[in-house]
Design a protein around this motif. Structure first.
Motif, PDB file in Angstrom:
ATOM      1  N   GLY A 112     -11.859   6.711   0.015  1.00 16.81           N
ATOM      2  CA  GLY A 112     -10.797   6.383  -0.928  1.00 16.81           C
ATOM      3  C   GLY A 112      -9.732   5.502  -0.303  1.00 16.81           C
ATOM      4  O   GLY A 112      -9.172   4.615  -0.970  1.00 16.81           O
ATOM      5  N   LYS A 113      -9.427   5.739   0.977  1.00 20.42           N
ATOM      6  CA  LYS A 113      -8.473   4.876   1.684  1.00 20.42           C
ATOM      7  C   LYS A 113      -9.003   3.453   1.780  1.00 20.42           C
ATOM      8  O   LYS A 113      -8.236   2.481   1.676  1.00 20.42           O
ATOM      9  CB  LYS A 113      -8.216   5.446   3.077  1.00 20.42           C
ATOM     10  N   ILE A 114     -10.313   3.334   1.969  1.00 20.48           N
ATOM     11  CA  ILE A 114     -10.909   1.995   2.035  1.00 20.48           C
ATOM     12  C   ILE A 114     -10.768   1.291   0.689  1.00 20.48           C
ATOM     13  O   ILE A 114     -10.405   0.103   0.614  1.00 20.48           O
ATOM     14  CB  ILE A 114     -12.389   2.100   2.452  1.00 20.48           C
ATOM     15  N   ARG A 115     -11.036   1.993  -0.401  1.00 21.45           N
ATOM     16  CA  ARG A 115     -10.898   1.410  -1.742  1.00 21.45           C
ATOM     17  C   ARG A 115      -9.459   1.052  -2.034  1.00 21.45           C
ATOM     18  O   ARG A 115      -9.167   0.068  -2.720  1.00 21.45           O
ATOM     19  CB  ARG A 115     -11.398   2.398  -2.799  1.00 21.45           C
ATOM     20  N   GLU A 116      -8.529   1.859  -1.530  1.00 20.27           N
ATOM     21  CA  GLU A 116      -7.117   1.580  -1.769  1.00 20.27           C
ATOM     22  C   GLU A 116      -6.693   0.259  -1.128  1.00 20.27           C
ATOM     23  O   GLU A 116      -5.792  -0.421  -1.631  1.00 20.27           O
ATOM     24  CB  GLU A 116      -6.271   2.739  -1.232  1.00 20.27           C
TER      25      GLU A 116
END
Length: 436
Positions: A112-116
């Motif tokens: 999710g951090k990567i997508r953010e």
């Protein structure tokens, strides 16, 4: 500056981020966070693992958790010990499931951090490369870890749980049920007169045997190593070979030979003492003399290893240290106290600690020499029993499995506490540049 303030004020508050949403979805069910992160294959994989885990283990875990809480309710139908074992296995399976559950949440949050950041999450190929690359050591360790859990962790937990039950000859399933008794077994070791006398006497002798046998065998080995190391001693290899022979003979063979030598009636030692007019000694029937004999045997069995260990350390000490000490007018005792002993103890401290731990649980010499005897009236232990041999008798002679487990826990706590304390204090585990 005014424009920047207006621009800052016009920005809306940042919504709750994608990592938190993915993590919360993974908390609800494994795989949902991965599906939210558009990792379709990984999400389906985690969902399959979850449903397979619940489908395969649900009934087993249900019975196991019920069994470990109740230990059965119907005699001759419910087997308390089997239920206890199944309950412990259930706890281990739950712990394993929680590990995967935590990894699932952690993975969803990291992706999710990567997508953010506006990046694409790793696909199947990248995930495979990560698992086979960074996770390769863990994949190799995993089979050994599962074997460790089956061979070490499960029996250890079973023993710990058993110490809090009343499992003995009179509460033996399936005819009788086993009940939880809390800390009663531990309290009885110090509160009940029968168990108190047995435990205190056995514990005292265990401490004395450990300290005296280990210290003397190490001191004797160090003395012989220093003696042979002297320049004036000739045929060093011969003397070292001769003195190390007791270590080459299997210990159980030596102990059985000494059992014959110390025999009260037909033993050569008593025969020699009688011929000298001193009279025979009750080596096998008097607790005091039996303890003396056991200590003498352990000195014989243990000094060759200490001598070999100290010999290697002495050969590594620079002769310049002794020459400098001689220039300063040091006596042989001062050189031993200030140079030899500190350097030998520094190098051998870890091994010496393990020798103390080994002799604390030295079952062979106690049982093979006289089976912990002679018997003591009114005591569940023999005159020379140490804790580990007493545990053996409680298990196989008295069928007091609960007390045997309680004493085993005490043994483990004592050995671990002393070992950890000594290992933390010894300078052998510090960096050499920190040594003053």
């Amino acid at each position: 500056m005014v424009d920047s303030q207006v621009e800052t004020a016009s920005k809306p508050d940042r919504p709750w981020g994608k990592p938190q949403i993915a993590a919360c979805l993974s908390v609800l069910s494994m795989g949902l966070g991965q599906l939210y992160n558009r990792q379709w294959a990984k999400g389906v994989f985690f969902l399959l693992i979850q449903f397979s885990y619940l489908g395969v283990f649900f009934d087993f875990l249900n019975i196991g958790l019920w069994g470990i809480v109740t230990l059965g309710t119907i005699p001759k139908l419910d087997h308390s010990i089997l239920l206890l074992a199944q309950g412990i296995i259930s706890l281990l399976i739950i712990a394993l499931g929680l590990v995967f559950y935590f990894l699932n949440i952690r993975d969803a949050y990291k992706v999710g951090k990567i997508r953010e950041r506006g990046e694409e999450p790793p696909g199947i190929k990248e995930t495979y490369q990560t698992v086979t690359g960074y996770g390769y050591p863990y994949l190799l360790v995993a089979p050994g870890l599962f074997l460790l859990i089956a061979v070490v962790v499960f029996p250890l937990l079973f023993m710990i749980f058993l110490a809090f039950t009343n499992y003995d000859l009179y509460h033996s399933p399936p005819a009788k049920l086993v009940d939880w008794v809390g800390f009663d077994n531990f309290f009885n070791l110090f509160r009940s007169e029968l168990w108190q006398n047995s435990f205190i006497s056995v514990f005292q002798w265990t401490v004395v045997f450990t300290l005296v046998s280990t210290t003397v065998q190490f001191g004797l080995g160090l003395f012989l190593a220093i003696l042979i190391h002297q320049k004036r001693v000739r045929f060093k290899k011969f003397w070292r070979t001769v003195l190390i022979l007791p270590w080459a003979v299997p210990a159980f063979v030596s102990i059985l030979v000494f059992t014959s030598l110390f025999d009260n009636t037909f033993g050569p030692i008593n025969a020699m003492l009688t011929s000298l007019g001193l009279g025979g000694v009750p080596w096998m029937t008097d607790p005091f003399w039996t303890k003396i004999a056991i200590l003498l045997i352990q000195f014989w069995l243990g000094f060759p290893f200490s001598m070999a260990l100290c010999t290697g350390v002495l050969q590594g000490i620079s002769s310049d240290l002794y020459e400098a000490a001689e220039v300063d007018g040091a006596t042989p005792f001062q050189k031993f106290r200030s140079i030899t002993l500190p350097l030998v103890l520094y190098a051998t401290a870890p091994v010496l600690i393990t020798q103390y731990a080994f002799n604390f649980n030295n079952f062979n010499i106690i049982y093979l020499f006289n089976e912990g005897g002679p018997p003591i009236p009114g005591s569940t232990a023999g005159g020379t029993d140490i804790l580990i041999s007493w545990v053996y008798k409680l298990t196989f002679d008295s069928f007091k499995y609960n007390y045997a487990a309680a004493v085993t826990i005490i043994i483990a706590l004592v050995v671990m506490s002393i070992s950890v304390y000594q290992f933390r204090r010894t300078r052998s585990f510090k960096e050499e540049d920190l040594i003053q």
